[in-house]
Write an enzyme that holds these catalytic residues in place. Structure first.
Site, PDB file in Angstrom:
ATOM      1  N   LYS A  42      53.233  34.011  41.895  1.00 15.82           N
ATOM      2  CA  LYS A  42      51.951  33.344  42.160  1.00 15.82           C
ATOM      3  C   LYS A  42      50.928  33.756  41.102  1.00 15.82           C
ATOM      4  CE  LYS A  42      50.768  36.966  45.475  1.00 15.82           C
ATOM      5  NZ  LYS A  42      49.993  37.269  46.670  1.00 15.82           N
ATOM      6  N   TYR A 270      24.210  44.629  23.648  1.00 22.84           N
ATOM      7  CA  TYR A 270      23.110  44.249  24.556  1.00 22.84           C
ATOM      8  C   TYR A 270      22.615  45.457  25.349  1.00 22.84           C
ATOM      9  CZ  TYR A 270      24.295  39.295  23.963  1.00 22.84           C
ATOM     10  OH  TYR A 270      24.530  38.037  23.464  1.00 22.84           O
TER      11      TYR A 270
HETATM   12  C1  LIG Z   1      53.206  37.544  51.091  1.00 22.14           C
HETATM   13  C2  LIG Z   1      53.432  38.373  49.889  1.00 22.14           C
HETATM   14  N1  LIG Z   1      54.638  38.897  49.652  1.00 22.14           N
HETATM   15  C3  LIG Z   1      54.884  39.674  48.586  1.00 22.14           C
HETATM   16  C4  LIG Z   1      53.881  39.956  47.680  1.00 22.14           C
HETATM   17  C5  LIG Z   1      54.182  40.851  46.511  1.00 22.14           C
HETATM   18  O1  LIG Z   1      53.460  42.029  46.603  1.00 22.14           O
HETATM   19  P1  LIG Z   1      53.569  43.133  45.450  1.00 22.14           P
HETATM   20  O2  LIG Z   1      52.913  42.520  44.249  1.00 22.14           O
HETATM   21  O3  LIG Z   1      52.816  44.302  45.970  1.00 22.14           O
HETATM   22  O4  LIG Z   1      55.008  43.362  45.235  1.00 22.14           O
HETATM   23  C6  LIG Z   1      52.617  39.430  47.888  1.00 22.14           C
HETATM   24  C7  LIG Z   1      51.549  39.748  46.946  1.00 22.14           C
HETATM   25  O5  LIG Z   1      50.444  40.014  47.244  1.00 22.14           O
HETATM   26  C8  LIG Z   1      52.378  38.624  49.020  1.00 22.14           C
HETATM   27  O6  LIG Z   1      51.176  38.109  49.268  1.00 22.14           O
END
Ligand SMILES: Cc1ncc(COP(=O)(O)O)c(C=O)c1O
Length: 381
Positions: A42, A270
């Protein structure tokens, strides 16, 4: 679009180098033989490039991909990625038809979500039964179904003609190994699994473990790990096993655009928040907060030039930052490392996160679109 000049040429030396060999290494390091591996890609692969990371992870043995948005899943399909893709929340209203068309696997946890999905699936009667993953909220209270509702809901899902292919939960603080809450969440999840099985439903993919749990807690592995940050080579917290074997996939580099002598007593950038004690070489680096190098790094973070650490001097501006280099022979064109290694020195995303009071996840996700990603190590080994 941002990162390229008119002829597809880049003029600025600032780049995030993404080592896909490191991604493959991390997947192999973290994936146990008998357990599946969902590569969580993601947010454009936590800022690393979702398509490229997904391909590398799949080459190294990942069996699933996980995304937050339907749009992200559709983007992966448009890049001809065929692996199963789980959307980690319910499909938002109105997205169901596109999500199903893209063969994204739905997560379900509300009655209304189930009804919407059933309506969308009904208009595709020729496609056969659809596998879904039911998400149970075992204590984080972000999304998911209360455990006591799981059995009834799973029955409704099956009655609606879906196959309950997965059952999953998410940990609130698994990176804190001293906190017993992960064990409690796991206990609640196991109870839900037992209840659902007692109803005759046997999801083939039970999953709970994020990076920290994948690294430290085999009791949480079930059938599938869901790994994000550690796959990118960043430990989710201190003291986790295997952390020293992870290889960070992102290096963030630029080069000195201007080096000049500035007199004692002069103020920099700045607000003139940094003053020179004595005459010094001041380097200007073409990276700023519009690139995701936070303004709060000014006078706090360090960068690497010619194998040495130098403090960022004065306020980080939108497009440029300054570095005080004393009398060192720093010259235009010298490589500047913002994240990564140079010689024997290393600046990690975790180090920058610590200065900002945040986590490495936010630092790498925050490297903006304006910074071109350059992929190395792309060939299968
Ligand atoms: C539902 C879910 N599963 C797995 C993960 C993966 O987590 P991590 O990056 O801590 O491995 C996330 C990330 O936030 C998540 O939202």
């Amino acid at each position: 679009m941002f990162a390229r000049g008119a002829a597809g040429v880049r003029y600025r030396p600032t780049v995030a180098v993404i080592d896909l060999g490191a991604v493959r290494h991390n997947v192999r390091l973290l994936k146990p033989d008998e357990v599946g591996f969902m590569a969580v890609v993601k947010a454009d692969g936590y800022g690393h490039g979702d398509v490229e990371v997904a391909r590398a992870a799949l080459q190294a043995g990942a069996t699933w991909l996980g995304v937050a948005l339907v749009e992200e899943g559709v983007g992966l399909r448009e890049a001809d990625i065929e692996a199963p893709i789980l959307v980690l929340t319910q499909f938002p209203p109105g997205s169901e038809a596109d999500a199903l068309e893209a063969r994204l696997t739905p997560t379900l946890y509300t009655d209304v979500g189930l009804r919407r999905l059933a309506a969308a699936a009904a208009s595709r009667p020729d496609r056969g039964p659809l596998g879904v993953h039911v998400k149970v909220d075992t204590g984080m209270h972000r999304v998911g179904l209360p455990p006591e509702r799981a059995t009834g809901f799973v029955r409704d899902v099956a009655d609606a003609g879906f196959v309950v292919e997965g059952l999953w939960t998410h940990f609130a603080k698994s990176e804190d190994l001293a906190d017993p809450f992960t064990e409690e969440q796991t206990r609640r999840f196991r109870q839900v699994v037992a209840d659902v099985r007692a109803e005759g439903v046997r999801p083939r993919a039970l999953h709970a473990a994020n990076s920290a749990a994948a690294m430290a807690l085999p009791a949480t592995w079930f059938d599938l790990l869901r790994v994000g940050v550690a796959m990118y080579g960043l430990p989710p917290g201190p003291g986790l096993p295997k952390a020293s074997e992870l290889r960070p996939a992102m290096s963030w580099k630029s080069a000195v655009a201007l080096a000049k002598r500035v007199g004692a007593g002069e103020g920099l950038s700045y607000g003139l928040t940094h003053r020179l004690d004595r005459e010094a070489t001041v380097a200007t680096v073409p990276v700023g907060y519009a690139d995701g190098y936070g303004r709060l790094m000014g006078n706090r973070s360090e960068v690497l030039i010619r194998g040495r650490r130098y403090r960022v001097a004065g306020t980080v501006t939108m497009d440029q930052l300054l570095v005080e280099c004393g009398d060192d022979p720093i010259a235009e064109g010298d490589e500047v490392v913002l994240i990564g290694r140079q010689g024997s020195e290393e600046v990690t995303a975790g180090e920058l996160a610590g200065l900002l009071g945040t986590i490495a996840y936010e630092v790498v996700c925050g490297v903006s679109e304006r910074v071109p990603r350059e992929f190395v190590g792309g060939k299968a080994e």
